[in-house]
Design a protein around this motif. Structure first.
Motif, PDB file in Angstrom:
ATOM      1  N   ARG A 262      24.537  33.906  47.593  1.00 14.04           N
ATOM      2  CA  ARG A 262      24.805  33.370  46.252  1.00 14.04           C
ATOM      3  C   ARG A 262      26.311  33.682  45.766  1.00 14.04           C
ATOM      4  N   PRO A 263      26.988  32.418  46.491  1.00 10.42           N
ATOM      5  CA  PRO A 263      28.504  32.611  46.185  1.00 10.42           C
ATOM      6  C   PRO A 263      28.907  32.574  44.570  1.00 10.42           C
ATOM      7  N   VAL A 264      29.684  33.516  44.290  1.00 12.26           N
ATOM      8  CA  VAL A 264      30.218  33.699  42.494  1.00 12.26           C
ATOM      9  C   VAL A 264      31.694  33.499  42.834  1.00 12.26           C
ATOM     10  N   ILE A 265      32.044  32.263  42.323  1.00  9.77           N
ATOM     11  CA  ILE A 265      33.499  32.061  42.071  1.00  9.77           C
ATOM     12  C   ILE A 265      33.925  31.037  41.171  1.00  9.77           C
ATOM     13  N   ALA A 266      34.961  31.227  40.281  1.00  7.85           N
ATOM     14  CA  ALA A 266      35.144  30.336  39.121  1.00  7.85           C
ATOM     15  C   ALA A 266      36.633  29.832  39.036  1.00  7.85           C
ATOM     16  N   ALA A 267      36.827  28.646  39.282  1.00  7.41           N
ATOM     17  CA  ALA A 267      38.082  27.952  39.526  1.00  7.41           C
ATOM     18  C   ALA A 267      38.174  26.622  39.182  1.00  7.41           C
ATOM     19  N   SER A 268      39.587  26.155  38.898  1.00  6.08           N
ATOM     20  CA  SER A 268      39.938  25.054  38.485  1.00  6.08           C
ATOM     21  C   SER A 268      41.522  24.643  38.898  1.00  6.08           C
ATOM     22  N   PRO A 269      41.621  23.510  39.240  1.00  3.50           N
ATOM     23  CA  PRO A 269      43.109  23.194  39.426  1.00  3.50           C
ATOM     24  C   PRO A 269      43.894  23.599  38.532  1.00  3.50           C
TER      25      PRO A 269
ATOM     26  N   LEU B 238      38.236  45.569  33.087  1.00  5.84           N
ATOM     27  CA  LEU B 238      39.357  44.524  33.353  1.00  5.84           C
ATOM     28  C   LEU B 238      39.514  43.825  32.119  1.00  5.84           C
ATOM     29  N   ARG B 239      38.908  43.080  31.518  1.00  6.51           N
ATOM     30  CA  ARG B 239      39.164  42.531  30.285  1.00  6.51           C
ATOM     31  C   ARG B 239      39.819  43.517  29.363  1.00  6.51           C
ATOM     32  N   ASP B 240      39.679  44.764  29.120  1.00  2.73           N
ATOM     33  CA  ASP B 240      40.626  45.577  28.340  1.00  2.73           C
ATOM     34  C   ASP B 240      41.849  45.929  29.024  1.00  2.73           C
ATOM     35  N   TRP B 241      41.915  45.966  30.403  1.00  2.00           N
ATOM     36  CA  TRP B 241      43.267  46.152  30.940  1.00  2.00           C
ATOM     37  C   TRP B 241      44.149  44.883  30.688  1.00  2.00           C
ATOM     38  N   MET B 242      43.483  43.469  30.580  1.00  2.00           N
ATOM     39  CA  MET B 242      44.272  42.379  30.576  1.00  2.00           C
ATOM     40  C   MET B 242      44.462  42.116  28.920  1.00  2.00           C
ATOM     41  N   GLY B 243      43.725  42.833  28.168  1.00  2.00           N
ATOM     42  CA  GLY B 243      43.899  42.556  26.645  1.00  2.00           C
ATOM     43  C   GLY B 243      43.504  41.117  26.113  1.00  2.00           C
ATOM     44  N   ILE B 244      42.371  40.736  26.849  1.00  2.00           N
ATOM     45  CA  ILE B 244      41.602  39.423  26.449  1.00  2.00           C
ATOM     46  C   ILE B 244      40.243  39.520  26.302  1.00  2.00           C
ATOM     47  N   ASP B 245      39.551  38.586  25.445  1.00  2.00           N
ATOM     48  CA  ASP B 245      38.298  38.724  25.240  1.00  2.00           C
ATOM     49  C   ASP B 245      37.340  37.907  26.421  1.00  2.00           C
ATOM     50  N   ARG B 246      36.158  38.073  26.131  1.00  2.00           N
ATOM     51  CA  ARG B 246      35.370  37.118  27.226  1.00  2.00           C
ATOM     52  C   ARG B 246      35.582  35.756  27.188  1.00  2.00           C
ATOM     53  N   ASP B 247      35.532  35.315  25.892  1.00  2.00           N
ATOM     54  CA  ASP B 247      35.830  33.755  26.108  1.00  2.00           C
ATOM     55  C   ASP B 247      36.880  33.098  27.024  1.00  2.00           C
ATOM     56  N   THR B 248      38.125  33.912  26.556  1.00  2.00           N
ATOM     57  CA  THR B 248      39.231  33.634  27.313  1.00  2.00           C
ATOM     58  C   THR B 248      39.172  34.016  28.922  1.00  2.00           C
ATOM     59  N   PHE B 249      38.554  35.012  29.274  1.00  2.00           N
ATOM     60  CA  PHE B 249      38.400  35.438  30.426  1.00  2.00           C
ATOM     61  C   PHE B 249      37.599  34.318  31.501  1.00  2.00           C
ATOM     62  N   TYR B 250      36.597  33.802  30.725  1.00  2.00           N
ATOM     63  CA  TYR B 250      35.606  32.950  31.361  1.00  2.00           C
ATOM     64  C   TYR B 250      36.172  31.383  31.263  1.00  2.00           C
ATOM     65  N   ASP B 251      37.227  31.337  30.682  1.00  2.40           N
ATOM     66  CA  ASP B 251      37.654  29.708  30.846  1.00  2.40           C
ATOM     67  C   ASP B 251      38.470  29.614  32.066  1.00  2.40           C
ATOM     68  N   LYS B 252      37.465  28.948  32.880  1.00  2.00           N
ATOM     69  CA  LYS B 252      38.409  28.714  34.187  1.00  2.00           C
ATOM     70  C   LYS B 252      39.395  27.482  34.333  1.00  2.00           C
ATOM     71  N   ARG B 253      39.421  26.727  33.093  1.00  2.00           N
ATOM     72  CA  ARG B 253      40.531  25.837  33.144  1.00  2.00           C
ATOM     73  C   ARG B 253      41.766  27.025  33.197  1.00  2.00           C
ATOM     74  N   ARG B 254      41.794  28.102  32.711  1.00  2.34           N
ATOM     75  CA  ARG B 254      43.115  28.906  32.563  1.00  2.34           C
ATOM     76  C   ARG B 254      43.239  29.911  33.627  1.00  2.34           C
ATOM     77  N   ILE B 255      41.779  30.455  34.024  1.00  5.03           N
ATOM     78  CA  ILE B 255      41.792  31.757  34.833  1.00  5.03           C
ATOM     79  C   ILE B 255      40.717  31.287  35.969  1.00  5.03           C
ATOM     80  N   ALA B 256      41.165  31.620  37.208  1.00  3.46           N
ATOM     81  CA  ALA B 256      40.427  31.359  38.457  1.00  3.46           C
ATOM     82  C   ALA B 256      40.066  32.938  39.029  1.00  3.46           C
ATOM     83  N   ILE B 257      38.684  33.006  39.273  1.00  7.76           N
ATOM     84  CA  ILE B 257      38.194  34.335  39.486  1.00  7.76           C
ATOM     85  C   ILE B 257      37.958  33.933  41.213  1.00  7.76           C
TER      86      ILE B 257
END
Ligand code: SF4
Length: 205
Positions: free
Chosen positions: A31-38, A68-87
């Protein structure tokens, strides 16, 4: 687009289940888990899904993700916005557990088959958070020290090297590293404020 095609192929990948090259076959369905956008500007390069992420199919849906979200200082919505963040973890599938109940290392097949192509299809990355020894080994090259502690202690030097993007070398945010965090208070005192500033700047621009 190149990345869309890659993500489709990764979604169907069964190498570690059907034709493993290193060690035993995966004991479960991949079950590959990856989030990315160009368009992503920030790359999170972690280790591999654990049991909770394997169940959810979404990266960092566990206490490590909260930290990790606390380390980065961001909320979940920002963290899971793959247009801005690739995991992009070093192994996309949960690798299974060892005899002691700990997660096995990320599958080498994943790194060898996919990583160069995925990272190459993320041209807008300006900041990378490189988490844990396996991601350090792939992303840091000769800047990786003999121990994870020494590598992370060297974070300013690593961050400021001339590359297409800035890189922070981090430990894994797992509870297993609570003792490490306690023993190395400079991490929270010195590194995290600068990390949060770089994350905010990268996501703003
Ligand atoms: S871990 Fe990577 S290489 Fe192995 S089956 Fe999953 S996607 Fe394929």
């Amino acid at each position: 687009m190149i990345l869309d095609g890659l993500l489709r192929d990764i979604g169907k990948c069964r190498i570690c289940r059907d034709t493993p090259e290193y060690g035993k076959a995966l004991p479960h369905e991949p079950r590959p888990v990856i989030a990315a956008s160009p368009s992503a500007r920030l790359l999170i390069a972690g280790q591999a899904p654990g049991t909770r992420v394997h169940a959810s199919g979404i990266p960092f849906t566990d206490p490590s993700g909260d930290r990790l979200r606390d380390w980065m200082g961001i909320d979940r919505d920002t963290f899971y916005d793959k247009r801005r963040i690739a995991i992009v973890p070093m192994g996309f599938c949960f690798p299974g557990l060892d005899a002691k109940g700990s997660d096995l290392p990320p599958r080498r097949e994943c790194r060898e088959t996919w990583h160069d192509r995925v990272v190459g299809a993320l041209p807008e990355i300006r900041l990378a958070l490189v988490i844990g020894q396996y991601a350090h080994a792939y992303h840091l090259g000769t800047y990786r020290e003999k121990s994870l502690t020494r590598t992370v202690e060297n974070w300013r030097h690593i961050r400021d090297q001339a590359r297409p993007y800035r890189v922070y070398a981090l430990p894994h945010p797992s509870w297993r590293n609570n003792a490490w965090l306690k023993k190395n208070p400079w991490f929270e005192r010195e590194l995290l404020p600068e990390l949060r500033g770089d994350v905010a700047e990268t996501l703003r621009t």
